[in-house]
Design a protein around this motif. Structure first.
Motif, short mmCIF file in Angstrom:
data_model
loop_
_atom_site.label_atom_id
_atom_site.label_comp_id
_atom_site.label_asym_id
_atom_site.label_seq_id
_atom_site.Cartn_x
_atom_site.Cartn_y
_atom_site.Cartn_z
N TYR A 14 0.88 -1.24 0.09
CA TYR A 14 -0.02 -0.08 0.03
C TYR A 14 1.02 1.13 -0.11
N THR A 15 0.44 2.26 -0.86
CA THR A 15 0.79 3.37 -0.38
C THR A 15 0.10 4.13 0.94
N THR A 16 0.91 4.95 1.43
CA THR A 16 0.19 5.34 2.99
C THR A 16 0.45 6.83 3.18
N ALA A 17 -0.66 7.43 3.54
CA ALA A 17 -0.46 8.85 3.88
C ALA A 17 -1.23 9.10 5.09
N LYS A 37 -8.25 15.06 -1.33
CA LYS A 37 -8.82 14.92 -2.79
C LYS A 37 -7.71 14.84 -3.97
N GLN A 38 -6.38 16.01 -3.57
CA GLN A 38 -5.35 15.93 -4.52
C GLN A 38 -4.63 14.48 -4.60
N PHE A 39 -4.61 14.02 -3.32
CA PHE A 39 -3.89 12.64 -3.03
C PHE A 39 -4.49 11.77 -4.08
N LEU A 40 -5.80 11.82 -3.92
CA LEU A 40 -6.85 10.59 -4.54
C LEU A 40 -6.45 10.75 -6.16
N VAL A 41 -6.75 11.99 -6.46
CA VAL A 41 -6.54 12.25 -7.98
C VAL A 41 -5.11 11.88 -8.67
N ASP A 42 -4.08 12.48 -7.86
CA ASP A 42 -2.67 11.93 -8.23
C ASP A 42 -2.56 10.43 -8.25
N HIS A 43 -3.15 9.72 -7.17
CA HIS A 43 -2.93 8.38 -7.14
C HIS A 43 -3.44 7.61 -8.26
N GLN A 44 -4.78 8.11 -8.69
CA GLN A 44 -5.38 7.27 -9.61
C GLN A 44 -4.57 7.65 -11.02
N SER A 45 -3.95 8.83 -11.22
CA SER A 45 -3.25 9.11 -12.31
C SER A 45 -1.92 8.48 -12.33
N GLN A 46 -1.51 8.25 -11.36
CA GLN A 46 -0.09 7.87 -11.41
C GLN A 46 0.19 6.45 -10.93
N PRO A 101 -17.82 26.01 -1.46
CA PRO A 101 -17.77 26.05 -2.89
C PRO A 101 -18.74 25.35 -3.67
N GLU A 102 -19.21 25.65 -4.90
CA GLU A 102 -20.00 24.94 -5.88
C GLU A 102 -19.83 23.58 -5.95
N GLY A 103 -20.64 22.71 -6.01
CA GLY A 103 -20.26 21.29 -6.60
C GLY A 103 -19.48 20.48 -5.57
N LYS A 104 -19.30 19.22 -6.08
CA LYS A 104 -18.40 18.38 -5.16
C LYS A 104 -17.63 17.71 -6.34
N GLY A 105 -16.48 16.80 -5.66
CA GLY A 105 -16.11 15.94 -6.28
C GLY A 105 -14.77 16.49 -7.14
N VAL A 106 -14.23 15.89 -8.30
CA VAL A 106 -13.16 16.27 -8.84
C VAL A 106 -13.03 17.53 -9.29
N LYS A 107 -14.26 18.27 -9.99
CA LYS A 107 -14.34 19.36 -10.59
C LYS A 107 -14.99 20.62 -9.68
N GLY A 108 -15.39 20.10 -8.34
CA GLY A 108 -16.23 21.16 -7.59
C GLY A 108 -15.72 21.05 -6.22
N GLY A 109 -16.47 21.60 -5.33
CA GLY A 109 -15.92 21.61 -3.63
C GLY A 109 -14.79 22.15 -3.45
N MET A 151 -13.29 5.17 -8.21
CA MET A 151 -12.51 4.29 -6.93
C MET A 151 -13.48 3.86 -5.97
N ASP A 152 -14.77 4.23 -5.91
CA ASP A 152 -15.72 3.92 -4.89
C ASP A 152 -16.11 2.72 -4.62
N GLU A 153 -15.93 1.43 -5.68
CA GLU A 153 -16.35 0.30 -5.52
C GLU A 153 -15.10 -0.43 -4.98
N ASN A 154 -13.89 0.08 -4.98
CA ASN A 154 -12.94 -0.66 -4.24
C ASN A 154 -12.16 0.18 -3.15
N THR A 155 -12.95 0.97 -2.56
CA THR A 155 -12.40 1.75 -1.41
C THR A 155 -13.50 1.65 -0.16
N LEU A 156 -12.71 1.07 0.83
CA LEU A 156 -13.48 1.00 2.11
C LEU A 156 -13.33 2.51 2.74
N VAL A 157 -14.43 3.23 3.11
CA VAL A 157 -14.21 4.48 3.84
C VAL A 157 -14.92 4.31 5.36
#
Length: 684
Positions: free
Chosen positions: A130-133, A219-228, A255-263, A323-329
């Motif tokens: 695992y990558t850990t943060a 959120k930035q960690f999640l975006v970077d991890h998914q791309s890299q 902020p308006e919205g949520k997720g990758v493009k909002g919030g 990533m939601d179906e393979n992520t336990l929150v």
């Protein structure tokens, strides 16, 4: 006169050599290691969730948590989940190291004490790929002044990346770079340090509200991890410092919205690190601003609503990244609700919204309001919606995550895997739910609480869950002090003390007295009134029960639990013990036996082994040398006459000498017998 009972428990246990070694079984590898996001809030009360209490509350003030409610409707509400201690440092230490407060090295109010160099949930998962943060609050770093000199800095305890507050007190402020003019003292008014790996970066964070900052970074960690690194699993510990301490407003509307493009968004620019930078301590949520509430109440409700918005933002980010179906929150809180504002001449109490829910107690109490914490597990397609009311505790998460990841569980871990509860597969092993804690204050004199415990002294406290009941005692003077006994399933407010009301309860009282001595070990930094009480024997054991030896050939970096799929029980009757151990390969061996104690007294238990080891008497980890080698370890302990189960796991490095366990009676051995519980009838 010193008597010695030598148990060459450890054995030639490995019959491994000369063709006796078992053929290694092939362990089943999980088809996919789940990502894990553990979200821990600071001083969020069980009653602060809408779906747990606020939505049904008849109180004159309530607040809303729509995103937590939606998460709860899609996940498992773990309504009887408990923190290890009702204050942050020991709770976070037990969470990270997987041991309850009867075995933890950080207890009571030991803020900023170094987390020991033992396996953590981060290192266990990191060793499994695992990558850990860690993003947020820490407070377990030890003495030092920077990332290099703090002995237990997060990146030295299994985390690949750290972004947040290192020191406990820094986490009281939610604007690290800004002076807060209305604070009640300089410590809360001035800027504080915030670190990213080996760099202190608070000067770059003007106008950043930490709840937004930590979420945007996640959120930035999640975006970077998914791309890299999309093919690698991650573990993120998002450790908020809110709604604890300074009840500060956010700097802007959400902020308006949520997720990758909002919030909330990570911008990464000095003085504009996130997109919600603005006038500090300024934004009141409009749902609460004109209710006729005090400013402190609006502040608290706004901060909780902000955390709720942020959770909705995080879950939408996972959905956007697919990533939601393979992520336990998992979300939880480190203890019950607080009573502080850190604003000059302003008070805040959890009575405003009954943040303790239907319970008595708050932060620093061992009644339900102090230790039962809101907990939700969310994993679309894996965790079915529902409510679970079985008791469990923070130290179970390390074992659970290791189980889901296919990782090795350290032998020192106290927890059980909660995967059967989460996934509705297999039989759930019963967890040990245990609390011990000291605080010199008193339970608040709140009208919502039972009259008998309003203003009652806390002192030494202890709680144990046994046979479906909770035993709790405050201001303990000796081990003979009785437990109050509650059926919290039917009496959540702990109003009806069942102690002394029947022969059944008298028997349970004694079992609770016995059990709390059989699950813990003494710690010199946190002395207890029951430290010298004899550990009770188990009269159900056969004195001549045969030793059971199990060997697992898998190599691990620390002494670990044995994987049943790769382990074999060893027949040692015909073995040359010395030769077998010398020629055995690497691996972990478990020995279970019975120790016969002739008389009640004080003894030295001494273990000699070339590899690290964990030795439990009953479930008390008396010796734990995890991470050490060439070890000779000993502990002094008072034992009751009779039979005691021994369960020991030792890691073999190869070419070992025979490990040995000695029991030496000490000259000043006590003659105390088991102290019976005092009976105290319920006067209500």
């Amino acid at each position: 006169m010193r008597s010695r009972h030598l148990l060459c428990l450890l054995v030639g246990l490995m019959v491994l050599s000369n063709g006796f070694a078992p053929a290694p079984a092939t362990a089943d590898t999980p088809p996919s290691q789940p990502n894990i996001l553990f979200v821990l809030y600071d001083d969020l009360g069980w009653g602060d969730l809408g779906c747990y209490y606020q939505n049904e509350s008849k109180h004159d003030r309530t607040h809303q948590t729509p995103h937590w409610d939606a998460m709860a409707a899609e996940g498992l509400q773990m309504r009887n989940h408990y923190c290890p201690a009702p204050v942050c440092a020991p709770s976070r230490a037990s969470l990270l190291t997987g041991v309850h407060q009867g075995h933890a090295s950080i207890r009571d109010n030991q803020f900023d004490k170094a987390l020991p160099d033992v396996p953590t949930v981060a290192s266990v998962l990191k060793d499994s790929g695992y990558t850990t943060a860690l993003i947020g609050k820490y407070g377990l770093q030890g003495e030092g002044s920077n990332a290099e000199t703090w002995p237990a800095y997060p990146t030295k305890r299994g985390f690949d990346e750290f972004f947040g507050y290192v020191r406990h007190r820094d986490g009281h402020n939610h604007y690290p770079a800004d002076k807060w003019p209305i604070a009640n003292g300089e410590a809360h008014a001035n800027p504080v340090e915030l670190w990213h790996n080996d760099e202190e970066i608070s000067s770059q964070l003007k106008g950043c509200y930490t709840a937004d900052l930590f979420t945007a970074k996640t959120k930035q960690f999640l975006v970077d991890h998914q791309s890299q690194s999309a093919d690698e699993p991650f573990f993120v510990f998002l450790s908020y410092d809110t709604p604890h301490a300074s009840i500060q407003y956010p700097a802007s509307p959400y902020p308006e919205g949520k997720g990758v493009k909002g919030g909330v968004q990570w911008l990464g620019e000095t003085d504009r690190m996130i997109n919600t930078v603005g006038p500090i301590d300024s934004y009141k949520h409009p749902d609460y601003a004109n209710q006729g509430w005090t400013d402190a109440e609006v502040r608290f409700a706004t901060s909780v609503r902000r955390l709720d918005d942020l959770m909705g933002d995080l879950l939408q980010t996972l959905r956007d990244l697919k990533m939601d179906e393979n992520t336990l929150v998992v979300l939880s809180s480190d203890n019950g609700p607080h009573s502080e504002s850190y604003i000059r001449n302003v008070n805040y109490n959890p009575t405003s919204f009954q943040s303790y829910g239907p319970f008595d107690g708050m932060k620093r109490d061992c009644y339900e309001g102090g230790i039962r914490v809101p907990t939700i597990a969310w994993w679309p397609g894996k965790i079915a919606p529902g409510i679970d009311r079985s008791a469990s505790q923070f130290h179970d998460w390390l074992t659970t995550f290791a189980d889901l990841a296919g990782a090795t569980v350290p032998a020192r871990a106290d927890g059980v895997s909660l995967a059967p509860t989460l996934l509705k597969t297999g039989e759930q092993a019963p967890p040990t739910t245990y609390v011990e804690y000291f605080n010199g204050g008193k339970t608040p004199n709140y009208d919502d609480f039972e009259p008998a415990r309003r203003g009652a002294r806390r002192g030494q406290m202890q709680a144990i869950f046994l046979d479906g009941y909770k035993g709790v005692r405050h201001n303990i003077q000796s081990h003979s002090d009785p437990f109050e006994i509650y059926d919290v399933a039917n009496d959540p407010g702990e109003a009806n003390n069942l102690a002394g009301t029947s022969a059944e309860m008298d028997a349970l009282q004694q079992r609770m007295h016995d059990r709390v001595l059989q699950v813990r070990s003494n710690n010199a930094s946190a002395p207890r009134p029951y430290d010298q009480a004899p550990i009770p024997a188990d009269d159900t054991l056969e004195a001549n029960a045969p030793m059971v030896v199990t060997y697992c050939p898998s190599e691990t970096s620390v002494v670990s639990r044995l994987d049943p799929a790769q382990s074999t029980e060893v027949d040692i009757k015909e073995l040359d013990v010395d030769e077998a151990v010398r020629t055995a390969g690497k691996g972990n061996v478990r020995v279970r036996s019975v120790l016969n104690v002739a008389k009640t007294g004080r003894y030295e238990v001494r273990l000699t082994a070339t590899g690290d080891a964990v030795l439990r008497l009953h479930d008390a980890a008396l010796i734990d040398t995890t991470g050490q080698s060439n070890t000779e370890a000993s502990v002094e302990v008072t034992l009751e006459a009779g039979t005691h189960p021994v369960d020991m796991i030792v890691r073999l490095a190869g070419n070992d000498s025979v490990p040995a366990l000695e029991l030496n009676e000490l000259p000043d051995a006590s003659q105390k017998s088991r102290q019976p519980a005092k009976k105290k009838r319920n006067s209500k």
